[in-house]
Write a protein that holds these residues in place. Structure first.
Motif, mmCIF file in Angstrom:
data_model
loop_
_atom_site.group_PDB
_atom_site.id
_atom_site.type_symbol
_atom_site.label_atom_id
_atom_site.label_comp_id
_atom_site.label_asym_id
_atom_site.label_seq_id
_atom_site.Cartn_x
_atom_site.Cartn_y
_atom_site.Cartn_z
ATOM 1 N N ARG A 30 0.853 -1.093 -0.125
ATOM 2 C CA ARG A 30 -0.062 0.051 -0.183
ATOM 3 C C ARG A 30 0.807 1.324 -0.147
ATOM 4 N NH1 ARG A 30 -5.257 -1.629 1.882
ATOM 5 N NH2 ARG A 30 -5.591 -3.570 0.701
ATOM 6 N N VAL A 31 0.229 2.330 -0.649
ATOM 7 C CA VAL A 31 0.882 3.507 -0.715
ATOM 8 C C VAL A 31 -0.120 4.607 0.124
ATOM 9 C CG1 VAL A 31 2.023 5.573 -1.869
ATOM 10 C CG2 VAL A 31 2.491 3.233 -2.541
ATOM 11 N N LEU A 32 0.077 5.254 0.980
ATOM 12 C CA LEU A 32 -0.968 5.950 1.627
ATOM 13 C C LEU A 32 -0.550 7.623 1.374
ATOM 14 C CD1 LEU A 32 -1.323 4.136 5.052
ATOM 15 C CD2 LEU A 32 -2.761 3.796 2.962
ATOM 16 N N VAL A 33 -1.580 8.290 0.860
ATOM 17 C CA VAL A 33 -1.305 9.827 0.729
ATOM 18 C C VAL A 33 -2.168 10.335 1.692
ATOM 19 C CG1 VAL A 33 -1.339 11.848 -0.825
ATOM 20 C CG2 VAL A 33 -0.595 9.473 -1.685
ATOM 21 N N GLY A 34 -1.647 11.462 2.583
ATOM 22 C CA GLY A 34 -2.081 12.073 3.715
ATOM 23 C C GLY A 34 -3.067 13.204 3.250
ATOM 24 N N GLY A 35 -3.519 13.931 3.909
ATOM 25 C CA GLY A 35 -4.571 14.964 3.883
ATOM 26 C C GLY A 35 -3.727 16.158 2.723
ATOM 27 N N THR A 36 -4.282 16.126 1.600
ATOM 28 C CA THR A 36 -3.828 17.037 0.497
ATOM 29 C C THR A 36 -4.673 18.084 0.027
ATOM 30 O OG1 THR A 36 -2.643 15.062 -0.257
ATOM 31 C CG2 THR A 36 -2.536 17.132 -1.633
ATOM 32 N N THR A 37 -4.237 19.440 0.226
ATOM 33 C CA THR A 37 -5.044 20.541 -0.248
ATOM 34 C C THR A 37 -4.572 20.905 -1.704
ATOM 35 O OG1 THR A 37 -3.727 22.159 0.864
ATOM 36 C CG2 THR A 37 -5.205 21.228 2.237
ATOM 37 N N MET A 80 -12.537 12.426 0.642
ATOM 38 C CA MET A 80 -12.774 13.999 0.423
ATOM 39 C C MET A 80 -13.434 14.571 1.557
ATOM 40 S SD MET A 80 -14.275 13.297 -3.384
ATOM 41 C CE MET A 80 -14.910 11.987 -2.872
ATOM 42 N N TYR A 81 -12.702 15.561 1.983
ATOM 43 C CA TYR A 81 -13.422 16.344 3.125
ATOM 44 C C TYR A 81 -13.712 17.785 2.523
ATOM 45 C CZ TYR A 81 -10.800 12.763 5.626
ATOM 46 O OH TYR A 81 -10.426 11.427 6.026
ATOM 47 N N LEU A 82 -14.938 18.261 2.820
ATOM 48 C CA LEU A 82 -15.547 19.637 2.314
ATOM 49 C C LEU A 82 -15.888 20.328 3.562
ATOM 50 C CD1 LEU A 82 -17.973 18.054 -0.467
ATOM 51 C CD2 LEU A 82 -15.515 18.391 -0.470
ATOM 52 N N THR A 83 -15.709 21.522 3.450
ATOM 53 C CA THR A 83 -16.369 22.419 4.441
ATOM 54 C C THR A 83 -17.792 22.823 4.102
ATOM 55 O OG1 THR A 83 -15.391 24.660 3.321
ATOM 56 C CG2 THR A 83 -14.071 23.549 4.856
ATOM 57 N N HIS A 84 -18.134 22.741 2.896
ATOM 58 C CA HIS A 84 -19.559 23.028 2.775
ATOM 59 C C HIS A 84 -20.460 21.984 1.761
ATOM 60 C CE1 HIS A 84 -18.894 27.221 3.843
ATOM 61 N NE2 HIS A 84 -17.861 27.165 3.188
ATOM 62 N N ALA A 85 -21.629 21.576 2.407
ATOM 63 C CA ALA A 85 -22.417 20.628 1.594
ATOM 64 C C ALA A 85 -22.582 21.018 0.219
ATOM 65 C CB ALA A 85 -23.588 20.255 2.554
ATOM 66 N N GLY A 113 -14.012 22.787 9.371
ATOM 67 C CA GLY A 113 -13.083 23.678 8.630
ATOM 68 C C GLY A 113 -11.506 23.162 8.468
ATOM 69 N N PHE A 114 -10.905 24.066 8.087
ATOM 70 C CA PHE A 114 -9.329 23.397 7.992
ATOM 71 C C PHE A 114 -8.455 24.580 8.738
ATOM 72 C CE2 PHE A 114 -11.500 21.390 3.936
ATOM 73 C CZ PHE A 114 -11.359 20.325 4.567
ATOM 74 N N VAL A 115 -7.265 24.390 8.646
ATOM 75 C CA VAL A 115 -6.219 25.220 9.220
ATOM 76 C C VAL A 115 -6.284 26.722 8.524
ATOM 77 C CG1 VAL A 115 -4.760 23.388 10.209
ATOM 78 C CG2 VAL A 115 -4.357 24.451 7.849
ATOM 79 N N LEU A 120 -11.482 24.661 0.647
ATOM 80 C CA LEU A 120 -12.695 24.065 0.841
ATOM 81 C C LEU A 120 -12.546 22.756 0.828
ATOM 82 C CD1 LEU A 120 -13.828 26.643 -1.732
ATOM 83 C CD2 LEU A 120 -14.246 26.870 0.522
ATOM 84 N N VAL A 121 -11.564 22.102 0.141
ATOM 85 C CA VAL A 121 -11.378 20.596 0.165
ATOM 86 C C VAL A 121 -10.084 20.053 0.477
ATOM 87 C CG1 VAL A 121 -11.524 18.792 -1.751
ATOM 88 C CG2 VAL A 121 -12.794 21.216 -1.944
ATOM 89 N N GLU A 122 -9.986 19.081 1.101
ATOM 90 C CA GLU A 122 -8.860 18.168 1.449
ATOM 91 C C GLU A 122 -9.181 16.843 1.033
ATOM 92 O OE1 GLU A 122 -6.078 17.213 5.298
ATOM 93 O OE2 GLU A 122 -6.860 19.334 5.043
#
Length: 134
Positions: A30-37, A80-85, A113-115, A120-122
């Motif tokens: 496996r190759v894992l890629v962490g939270g990317t903006t 996918m992490y979003l700040t708005h539906a 939210g994010f840092v 808007l997306v991570e």
């Protein structure tokens, strides 16, 4: 690379150094890629545009697995992490354009939210290297 080896790749994000993490880690098959903006260095691409932020973030994540000789066809999971539906359709459109033929298992969450409030997306991805590449 032996199957027990762990290899890490940095992308140059300022948060990688200050928080002490790698963009991607290969371990076993496996190759894992962490939270990317959509930040590239100190520049946020697609400010105010969830579609463009998602495309840029996924492109950066795919570049990280590229360091291990993998491409989009190796991706088995996306998050996918979003700040708005309200952005679900635009982020989904970007995801389908990139991953439609591959059809990885996927999770989409709306978060508070994010840092940086302009984000808007991570995204995160996971790729499978297969036994022949271990």
């Amino acid at each position: 690379m032996t199957s027990g080896a762990v290899r890490r790749v940095q992308s140059g994000s300022p948060w990688e150094e200050s928080f002490g993490f790698a963009r991607a880690v290969a371990a076993g098959d496996r190759v894992l890629v962490g939270g990317t903006t959509s930040f590239r260095g100190s520049v946020l691409y697609g400010e105010g545009d969830p579609y463009e932020q998602a495309r840029t973030a996924f492109t950066t994540a795919l570049e990280a697995i590229g360091a291990f000789g993998l491409g989009v066809e190796s991706v088995i999971r996306t998050r996918m992490y979003l700040t708005h539906a309200r952005d679900v359709d635009e982020v989904g459109r970007a995801h389908k354009e990139i991953f439609g033929p591959v059809r990885p298992v996927s999770t989409l969450l709306v978060v508070e939210g994010f840092v940086d409030p302009r984000i808007l997306v991570e995204v995160e991805i996971e790729a499978f290297r297969g036994a022949e590449q271990s």
